[in-house]
Motif scaffolding. Structure first.
Motif, PDB file in Angstrom:
ATOM      1  N   ALA A 132       0.835  -1.208   0.000  1.00 30.98           N
ATOM      2  CA  ALA A 132       0.000   0.000   0.000  1.00 30.98           C
ATOM      3  C   ALA A 132       0.867   1.255   0.000  1.00 30.98           C
ATOM      4  O   ALA A 132       0.562   2.239  -0.686  1.00 30.98           O
ATOM      5  CB  ALA A 132      -0.922  -0.009   1.223  1.00 30.98           C
ATOM      6  N   LYS A 133       1.973   1.228   0.753  1.00 33.55           N
ATOM      7  CA  LYS A 133       2.876   2.368   0.794  1.00 33.55           C
ATOM      8  C   LYS A 133       3.478   2.628  -0.574  1.00 33.55           C
ATOM      9  O   LYS A 133       3.606   3.793  -1.001  1.00 33.55           O
ATOM     10  CB  LYS A 133       3.985   2.119   1.821  1.00 33.55           C
ATOM     11  N   ASP A 134       3.847   1.564  -1.285  1.00 35.75           N
ATOM     12  CA  ASP A 134       4.386   1.720  -2.633  1.00 35.75           C
ATOM     13  C   ASP A 134       3.374   2.410  -3.541  1.00 35.75           C
ATOM     14  O   ASP A 134       3.724   3.289  -4.340  1.00 35.75           O
ATOM     15  CB  ASP A 134       4.752   0.361  -3.229  1.00 35.75           C
ATOM     16  N   LEU A 135       2.110   2.017  -3.421  1.00 35.29           N
ATOM     17  CA  LEU A 135       1.062   2.602  -4.258  1.00 35.29           C
ATOM     18  C   LEU A 135       0.843   4.076  -3.937  1.00 35.29           C
ATOM     19  O   LEU A 135       0.593   4.888  -4.837  1.00 35.29           O
ATOM     20  CB  LEU A 135      -0.246   1.829  -4.074  1.00 35.29           C
ATOM     21  N   ILE A 136       0.905   4.417  -2.663  1.00 38.47           N
ATOM     22  CA  ILE A 136       0.748   5.829  -2.271  1.00 38.47           C
ATOM     23  C   ILE A 136       1.846   6.672  -2.909  1.00 38.47           C
ATOM     24  O   ILE A 136       1.593   7.760  -3.436  1.00 38.47           O
ATOM     25  CB  ILE A 136       0.764   5.969  -0.737  1.00 38.47           C
ATOM     26  N   PHE A 137       3.073   6.153  -2.884  1.00 34.99           N
ATOM     27  CA  PHE A 137       4.182   6.885  -3.487  1.00 34.99           C
ATOM     28  C   PHE A 137       4.044   6.955  -5.007  1.00 34.99           C
ATOM     29  O   PHE A 137       4.405   7.964  -5.622  1.00 34.99           O
ATOM     30  CB  PHE A 137       5.517   6.256  -3.097  1.00 34.99           C
ATOM     31  N   GLY A 194       1.191   7.069  -6.557  1.00 35.33           N
ATOM     32  CA  GLY A 194       0.146   8.065  -6.774  1.00 35.33           C
ATOM     33  C   GLY A 194       0.661   9.488  -6.609  1.00 35.33           C
ATOM     34  O   GLY A 194       0.411  10.359  -7.452  1.00 35.33           O
ATOM     35  N   ILE A 195       1.392   9.722  -5.523  1.00 31.93           N
ATOM     36  CA  ILE A 195       1.961  11.059  -5.294  1.00 31.93           C
ATOM     37  C   ILE A 195       2.952  11.404  -6.409  1.00 31.93           C
ATOM     38  O   ILE A 195       3.003  12.531  -6.898  1.00 31.93           O
ATOM     39  CB  ILE A 195       2.658  11.120  -3.925  1.00 31.93           C
ATOM     40  N   GLY A 196       3.733  10.401  -6.825  1.00 33.39           N
ATOM     41  CA  GLY A 196       4.728  10.625  -7.848  1.00 33.39           C
ATOM     42  C   GLY A 196       4.146  11.112  -9.157  1.00 33.39           C
ATOM     43  O   GLY A 196       4.713  11.989  -9.814  1.00 33.39           O
ATOM     44  N   VAL A 197       2.988  10.575  -9.536  1.00 33.18           N
ATOM     45  CA  VAL A 197       2.407  10.961 -10.829  1.00 33.18           C
ATOM     46  C   VAL A 197       1.514  12.199 -10.708  1.00 33.18           C
ATOM     47  O   VAL A 197       1.441  13.013 -11.624  1.00 33.18           O
ATOM     48  CB  VAL A 197       1.608   9.782 -11.440  1.00 33.18           C
ATOM     49  N   ILE A 244      12.509   7.795  -3.426  1.00 25.60           N
ATOM     50  CA  ILE A 244      13.554   8.773  -3.094  1.00 25.60           C
ATOM     51  C   ILE A 244      13.221  10.128  -3.712  1.00 25.60           C
ATOM     52  O   ILE A 244      13.310  11.177  -3.055  1.00 25.60           O
ATOM     53  CB  ILE A 244      14.929   8.278  -3.587  1.00 25.60           C
ATOM     54  N   MET A 245      12.825  10.118  -4.969  1.00 25.22           N
ATOM     55  CA  MET A 245      12.495  11.363  -5.655  1.00 25.22           C
ATOM     56  C   MET A 245      11.280  12.041  -5.038  1.00 25.22           C
ATOM     57  O   MET A 245      11.229  13.269  -4.923  1.00 25.22           O
ATOM     58  CB  MET A 245      12.245  11.093  -7.139  1.00 25.22           C
ATOM     59  N   VAL A 246      10.292  11.257  -4.639  1.00 27.91           N
ATOM     60  CA  VAL A 246       9.097  11.828  -4.011  1.00 27.91           C
ATOM     61  C   VAL A 246       9.444  12.486  -2.688  1.00 27.91           C
ATOM     62  O   VAL A 246       8.967  13.580  -2.375  1.00 27.91           O
ATOM     63  CB  VAL A 246       8.008  10.748  -3.814  1.00 27.91           C
ATOM     64  N   TYR A 247      10.296  11.833  -1.881  1.00 25.19           N
ATOM     65  CA  TYR A 247      10.725  12.429  -0.614  1.00 25.19           C
ATOM     66  C   TYR A 247      11.401  13.779  -0.842  1.00 25.19           C
ATOM     67  O   TYR A 247      11.098  14.773  -0.163  1.00 25.19           O
ATOM     68  CB  TYR A 247      11.707  11.490   0.108  1.00 25.19           C
ATOM     69  N   VAL A 248      12.333  13.821  -1.802  1.00 25.55           N
ATOM     70  CA  VAL A 248      13.054  15.065  -2.077  1.00 25.55           C
ATOM     71  C   VAL A 248      12.092  16.133  -2.594  1.00 25.55           C
ATOM     72  O   VAL A 248      12.149  17.308  -2.191  1.00 25.55           O
ATOM     73  CB  VAL A 248      14.183  14.819  -3.105  1.00 25.55           C
ATOM     74  N   LYS A 249      11.186  15.722  -3.487  1.00 26.62           N
ATOM     75  CA  LYS A 249      10.227  16.654  -4.068  1.00 26.62           C
ATOM     76  C   LYS A 249       9.326  17.264  -3.000  1.00 26.62           C
ATOM     77  O   LYS A 249       9.107  18.489  -2.981  1.00 26.62           O
ATOM     78  CB  LYS A 249       9.394  15.916  -5.117  1.00 26.62           C
ATOM     79  N   THR A 299      10.082  13.854 -13.278  1.00 25.50           N
ATOM     80  CA  THR A 299      10.721  12.546 -13.443  1.00 25.50           C
ATOM     81  C   THR A 299       9.873  11.448 -12.829  1.00 25.50           C
ATOM     82  O   THR A 299       9.681  10.379 -13.433  1.00 25.50           O
ATOM     83  CB  THR A 299      12.127  12.538 -12.809  1.00 25.50           C
ATOM     84  N   THR A 300       9.356  11.678 -11.631  1.00 30.81           N
ATOM     85  CA  THR A 300       8.502  10.669 -11.007  1.00 30.81           C
ATOM     86  C   THR A 300       7.219  10.468 -11.815  1.00 30.81           C
ATOM     87  O   THR A 300       6.727   9.347 -11.950  1.00 30.81           O
ATOM     88  CB  THR A 300       8.146  11.052  -9.561  1.00 30.81           C
ATOM     89  N   ALA A 301       6.682  11.555 -12.369  1.00 30.99           N
ATOM     90  CA  ALA A 301       5.491  11.433 -13.214  1.00 30.99           C
ATOM     91  C   ALA A 301       5.799  10.595 -14.451  1.00 30.99           C
ATOM     92  O   ALA A 301       4.986   9.753 -14.865  1.00 30.99           O
ATOM     93  CB  ALA A 301       4.991  12.816 -13.616  1.00 30.99           C
ATOM     94  N   LEU A 302       6.964  10.795 -15.040  1.00 29.98           N
ATOM     95  CA  LEU A 302       7.363  10.022 -16.220  1.00 29.98           C
ATOM     96  C   LEU A 302       7.459   8.534 -15.895  1.00 29.98           C
ATOM     97  O   LEU A 302       7.038   7.681 -16.687  1.00 29.98           O
ATOM     98  CB  LEU A 302       8.709  10.524 -16.750  1.00 29.98           C
ATOM     99  N   ILE A 303       8.011   8.219 -14.728  1.00 26.88           N
ATOM    100  CA  ILE A 303       8.144   6.816 -14.322  1.00 26.88           C
ATOM    101  C   ILE A 303       6.771   6.156 -14.213  1.00 26.88           C
ATOM    102  O   ILE A 303       6.536   5.069 -14.764  1.00 26.88           O
ATOM    103  CB  ILE A 303       8.889   6.711 -12.978  1.00 26.88           C
TER     104      ILE A 303
END
Length: 467
Positions: free
Chosen positions: A28-33, A35-38, A187-192, A316-320
Motif C-alpha cells: 500500500a505504501k508503494d502505491l501511495i508513493f 500516486g503522489i509521484g504521478v 527517493i524522488m518523491v521524498y526530495v520533491k 521525473t517521477t510522473a514520467l516513471i
C-alpha cells in the motif's frame, strides 16, 4: 459478430491466476508513493498561479479542495473496481468485464492516448526545465536539438533531444524491475515533497493578509471554472489501479493507495496555493513559473534553484509512473489477443519487456518531434472518458451477470448517488473541451477501430476460444 463485440472477459479464469501473470511485489505504501509521484508533477509549480491570476484570485485554495472532492468521487469508483477485479489494465479490464470487448477496446485505446501523450508532454516540459538548469552552468544544446520543429521560441528547432533521452532513461529503469523503479520513485518523491514544504514554510513568513482580499475577485463563476482547471492537476491517480495485479493483497491495498495519494496531494496543492497568494498578490502570478517568481519577489532567490530541482524531480517521477501505467495497459490488451502476443512477453525481472520498449520508444519519439501545445490536446478527453465509464460502470458492476457475484472489499459510499454525480461531472467537463480536441479525438478513435477490425477482432482470445 454482434455477439463477439459484446463478449465479456472470463473473470473466473483470470482471477484464478491462470495464464500469464505479473509478480506481486507492491505494498500500500508503494502505491501511495506511485500516486503522489504521478499527481504532483510540473502542475504544482504552474497551475496555482494561472488559476489565481485569471480565474479565482485567492479563492484558488478552494478550487483545489473542490477538485479533489470530485476526484475522490471518481477514486471511490476506481477503488471498488480494483478491489473486485484486481487485474492489470485498469479501466480497460473493468470495461471488458461489464460492457464487452469492443467497448473495452475503445476505452483502452482512449486511455492509451492519455498515457502516451501525457508521457510525451511531460518529457518536453522536463527538457525545458533541465535546459534552463544547465544554462546556469553555461551548457547549451544546438538550437536544432533544443525542441521540436514548430515549437514557440525556437524557430530552428528540429528534435527535442533531452525529451527523448529522459524517456529512454525511464524505460531502461523500468526494465530493471518494479522494486528498483519503486525505490527510485520513493527517493524522488521524498526530495520533491521536502522542496515543496520548504517553499511553503518560507512563503508563509512573508504572508500578507491584504493579499486575500477579495477572496473571489472574479465571482462564484471563477470558482467553478477554476475547479475545472484544477481538476486536471490531479489526473494520474487512476494509474495506481493499473498496478492491481502486482500488489500484495490488492483488494485492500489498491483502494488505500488511490484514496490516500489523492488526499495527501490535495492538502499539498492547497497549501502551495495558500502560501503563494498569501506572499504575492494574485494579479502578479500570471506567469509560467509563479512559484519561482514569488521567491524572487520576496528576495529568496537561493531557494528558486531548489524549486527548479523540485520541478525536474516532480516530472521525473510522473514520467516513471505514466510509462509504467501505459506498459501495463498494453500488456493487458495484448494478453487478451487484441494486440500482438509478443507485447505480453515477460523478461527475467517479470517485466513486459516488448510493451515497455515499444511504448517508451514511441512516446520518446513523439516527445522529440511534436511541440507541447499539440501534445496536450488529447490527454484530457481520453482521461475523462475513462473516468466517466468507471463512474457509471460501478452500477453495472453490481448488477451484471458477469460481475454481480463478486464481493469487493471496498464499496463506493453513497451508492448510487456518488457514481451518478461523478459520471455527470466528468461528462460536463468533457463537453467543455475545445471542438478541435473532439475532432482530433474522433480521428484517433477511427484509427483504433481500424486496428481492431484488421487485427483485434480476428485474434481475440474470446473470438478464437483458446488460451
Amino acid at each position: 459478430m454482434i455477439k463477439q463485440l459484446l463478449a465479456k472477459k472470463n473473470l473466473t479464469k483470470d482471477l484464478n491466476k491462470s495464464g500469464i501473470q505479473l509478480e506481486k511485489t507492491l505494498s500500500a505504501k508503494d502505491l501511495i508513493f506511485l500516486g503522489i509521484g504521478v499527481i504532483i508533477g510540473s502542475g504544482i509549480f504552474i497551475t496555482p498561479g494561472i488559476i489565481a491570476a485569471n480565474i479565482a484570485g485567492p479563492g484558488v485554495v478552494f478550487t483545489y479542495l473542490l477538485a479533489a472532492i470530485v476526484c475522490i468521487f471518481v477514486a471511490f469508483c476506481y477503488s471498488e473496481f480494483a478491489s473486485a477485479i484486481p487485474l492489470s489494465g485498469s479501466v480497460y479490464t473493468y470495461t471488458y468485464s461489464i460492457f464487452g470487448e469492443f467497448a473495452a477496446w475503445i476505452i483502452g485505446w482512449s486511455v492509451f492516448s492519455e498515457y502516451l501523450f501525457s508521457e510525451s508532454s511531460v518529457a518536453v516540459s522536463w527538457s525545458a526545465y533541465f535546459q534552463n538548469f544547465l544554462s546556469g552552468f553555461g551548457i547549451k544544446l544546438p538550437d536544432y536539438l533544443k525542441s521540436a520543429y514548430g515549437s514557440s521560441g525556437n524557430l530552428k528547432g528540429g528534435f527535442d533531444l533531452f525529451a527523448f533521452l529522459i524517456v529512454f532513461f525511464v524505460t531502461v529503469l523500468l526494465l530493471q524491475g518494479m522494486k528498483e523503479s519503486v525505490t527510485i520513485n520513493k527517493i524522488m518523491v521524498y526530495v520533491k515533497i521536502f522542496i515543496i514544504l520548504l517553499f511553503i514554510v518560507v512563503a508563509l513568513f512573508y504572508l500578507k493578509p491584504n493579499n486575500f482580499s477579495p477572496v473571489l475577485p472574479f465571482g462564484l463563476s471563477g470558482l467553478g471554472r477554476g475547479t475545472s482547471l484544477a481538476f486536471f492537476a490531479f489526473i494520474g491517480f487512476d494509474i495506481v489501479s493499473t498496478a492491481s495485479e502486482e500488489v500484495k493483497n490488492p483488494e485492500k491495498n489498491v483502494p488505500i493507495g488511490i484514496i490516500a495519494s489523492l488526499m495527501i496531494t490535495a492538502v499539498i496543492y492547497s497549501l502551495v496555493a495558500f502560501a503563494l497568494v498569501g506572499a504575492v498578490h494574485y494579479s502578479k502570478l500570471n506567469v509560467a513559473d509563479p512559484v519561482s517568481l514569488a521567491l524572487r519577489l520576496i528576495h529568496q532567490n537561493w531557494i528558486a534553484g531548489f524549486v527548479s530541482l523540485g520541478a525536474v524531480l516532480g516530472m521525473t517521477t510522473a514520467l516513471i509512473v505514466v510509462l509504467y501505467g501505459g506498459t501495463r495497459l498494453v500488456f493487458s490488451i495484448s494478453r487478451d489477443g487484441l494486440l500482438p502476443k509478443k507485447l505480453n512477453n515477460l523478461n527475467k525481472n517479470n517485466i513486459p519487456v516488448s510493451s515497455t520498449i515499444i511504448f517508451g520508444l514511441l512516446s520518446g519519439l513523439i516527445a522529440g518531434v511534436i511541440p507541447i501545445d499539440k501534445l496536450t490536446e488529447l490527454v484530457n478527453i481520453g482521461t475523462l472518458l475513462g473516468f466517466s465509464v468507471v463512474s457509471i460502470g460501478v452500477i453495472f458492476l453490481r448488477n451484471s451477470k458477469n460481475t454481480k457475484h463478486l464481493n469487493p472489499s471496498f464499496k463506493t459510499p453513497g451508492y448510487p448517488v456518488v457514481p451518478l454525480i461523478s459520471f455527470i461531472l466528468c461528462i460536463y467537463l468533457m463537453l467543455n473541451l475545445q471542438s478541435f480536441t473532439w475532432i482530433a479525438f474522433g480521428i484517433w478513435l477511427l484509427i483504433g477501430i481500424l486496428i481492431y477490425i484488421i487485427y483485434g477482432y480476428k485474434n481475440s482470445i474470446l473470438h478464437n476460444k483458446k488460451e
